[in-house]
Enzyme design. Structure first.
Site, PDB file in Angstrom:
ATOM      1  N   LYS A  12       2.084  13.921   7.707  1.00 14.67           N
ATOM      2  CA  LYS A  12       3.314  13.503   8.390  1.00 14.67           C
ATOM      3  C   LYS A  12       4.162  12.637   7.445  1.00 14.67           C
ATOM      4  O   LYS A  12       4.111  12.824   6.236  1.00 14.67           O
ATOM      5  CB  LYS A  12       2.987  12.775   9.691  1.00 14.67           C
ATOM      6  CG  LYS A  12       1.925  13.496  10.511  1.00 14.67           C
ATOM      7  CD  LYS A  12       1.841  13.015  11.919  1.00 14.67           C
ATOM      8  CE  LYS A  12       0.656  13.647  12.587  1.00 14.67           C
ATOM      9  NZ  LYS A  12       0.699  13.580  14.015  1.00 14.67           N
ATOM     10  N   GLU A  97       5.861  17.555  16.949  1.00 16.95           N
ATOM     11  CA  GLU A  97       6.825  16.486  16.627  1.00 16.95           C
ATOM     12  C   GLU A  97       8.180  17.088  16.241  1.00 16.95           C
ATOM     13  O   GLU A  97       9.223  16.506  16.504  1.00 16.95           O
ATOM     14  CB  GLU A  97       6.252  15.589  15.515  1.00 16.95           C
ATOM     15  CG  GLU A  97       5.149  14.696  16.064  1.00 16.95           C
ATOM     16  CD  GLU A  97       4.047  14.359  15.069  1.00 16.95           C
ATOM     17  OE1 GLU A  97       4.257  14.476  13.857  1.00 16.95           O
ATOM     18  OE2 GLU A  97       2.957  13.984  15.546  1.00 16.95           O
ATOM     19  N   GLU A 165      -2.520  22.935  19.271  1.00 18.13           N
ATOM     20  CA  GLU A 165      -2.471  21.476  19.253  1.00 18.13           C
ATOM     21  C   GLU A 165      -1.918  20.970  20.581  1.00 18.13           C
ATOM     22  O   GLU A 165      -0.681  20.875  20.750  1.00 18.13           O
ATOM     23  CB  GLU A 165      -1.554  20.996  18.124  1.00 18.13           C
ATOM     24  CG  GLU A 165      -2.007  21.408  16.751  1.00 18.13           C
ATOM     25  CD  GLU A 165      -1.523  20.410  15.708  1.00 18.13           C
ATOM     26  OE1 GLU A 165      -2.372  19.761  15.095  1.00 18.13           O
ATOM     27  OE2 GLU A 165      -0.306  20.272  15.534  1.00 18.13           O
ATOM     28  N   SER A 211      -6.280  14.694  17.405  1.00 18.18           N
ATOM     29  CA  SER A 211      -7.272  13.616  17.314  1.00 18.18           C
ATOM     30  C   SER A 211      -8.627  14.076  16.786  1.00 18.18           C
ATOM     31  O   SER A 211      -9.674  13.562  17.202  1.00 18.18           O
ATOM     32  CB  SER A 211      -7.414  12.903  18.663  1.00 18.18           C
ATOM     33  OG  SER A 211      -6.187  12.292  19.022  1.00 18.18           O
TER      34      SER A 211
HETATM   35  C1  PEP Z   1      -1.184  16.714  13.848  1.00 24.93           C
HETATM   36  O1  PEP Z   1      -0.273  15.988  13.489  1.00 24.93           O
HETATM   37  O2  PEP Z   1      -1.086  17.924  13.652  1.00 24.93           O
HETATM   38  C2  PEP Z   1      -2.354  16.116  14.490  1.00 24.93           C
HETATM   39  C3  PEP Z   1      -3.236  16.912  15.008  1.00 24.93           C
HETATM   40  O3  PEP Z   1      -2.430  14.738  14.495  1.00 24.93           O
HETATM   41  P1  PEP Z   1      -3.737  13.845  14.856  1.00 24.93           P
HETATM   42  O4  PEP Z   1      -4.919  14.464  14.184  1.00 24.93           O
HETATM   43  O5  PEP Z   1      -3.402  12.483  14.346  1.00 24.93           O
HETATM   44  O6  PEP Z   1      -3.874  13.884  16.349  1.00 24.93           O
END
Ligand code: PEP
Length: 248
Positions: A12, A97, A165, A211
């Site tokens: 990110k 996002e 996701e 996560s």
């Molecule tokens: C992501 O940004 O694709 C993601 C899965 O973030 P996190 O692992 O922090 O939940």
């Protein structure tokens, strides 16, 4: 069919020159599962200098986003053609996002996906439901609808990895249970079988994101239809190596 385990690290908008160098150094020197495909996605600014750091390793690079027009007056954007030209093989598209903060629609993601594949890039295509949609039992419908729109008219699935996701699990510490993730992955595979063909259904990698951490990756990686992970927060930590090695 056996699918190559895939682990992506989405950094990110994090890191500094010093941090990206030390993160990549740590990864390059680590003992990583040779059977896993590892793709890291630093901020665009660090992509080109990262190329040299991963050059003698199996680690590949991905952009976190790209625009579908090849060039022109699109201030602040990077095109799929420019990524290709710079030798960056992967791009993440449709991340939640990008959808929620930057207002990207399924239709825009479809344009980007088509352009990226035509430019010769490989795509990590993200889909996922919100908490509200999950509570209304709409997870599978939402994910399939996102996929249907983003991949309309696609002629080949060879260069796509689907990342499931769930929005409620991203960056929240609330990981989907193995059963929740497996259920959606299986539904995506079933849809691929019907909408495309059985060969595509059995060969496309479907990875989970939300996560993922060293403490939960092994159980998730045991699920029949979970072919790897897209990792956000934990990809900036040494435990990313353990996640890559989930199947060892
Ligand atoms: C992501 O940004 O694709 C993601 C899965 O973030 P996190 O692992 O922090 O939940």
């Amino acid at each position: 069919m056996s699918r190559t385990f895939f682990v992506g690290g989405n950094w990110k908008m994090n890191g500094s020159v010093e941090q990206y160098r030390s993160l990549i150094k740590h990864l390059v020197e680590a003992k990583l599962d040779e059977k896993a495909e590892v793709v890291i996605s630093p901020p665009a600014l660090y992509l080109l200098p990262s190329k040299e750091l991963v050059a003698n390793s199996p680690i590949e690079l991905s952009a976190q986003n790209a625009y579908f027009k090849p060039s022109g007056a699109f201030t602040g954007e990077i095109s799929v053609a420019q990524l290709k030209d710079a030798g960056i093989p992967w791009v993440i598209l449709g991340h939640s996002e990008r959808r929620s903060i930057f207002g990207e629609s399924d239709e825009l993601i479809a344009e980007k996906t088509k352009a990226a594949l035509e430019a010769g890039l490989k795509v990590i295509l993200c889909v996922g439901e919100t908490l509200e949609q999950r509570e209304k039992n709409e997870s599978i419908d939402v994910v399939i609808r996102q996929l249907e729109t983003a991949t309309k008219g696609l002629s080949s699935w060879d260069n796509i990895v689907i990342a499931y996701e769930p929005v409620w699990a991203i960056g929240t510490g609330k990981v989907a249970t193995e059963a929740q993730a497996q259920e959606v992955h299986a539904a995506i595979r079933e849809w691929l079988g019907k909408a495309v063909d059985s060969q595509t259904a059995s060969s496309v990698r479907i990875i989970y994101g939300g996560s993922v951490a060293a403490k939960n990756s092994r159980q998730l990686a045991e699920q029949k239809d979970i072919d790897g992970f897209l990792v956000g927060g934990a990809s900036l930590k040494p435990e990313f190596v353990d996640i890559v090695n989930s199947r060892l």
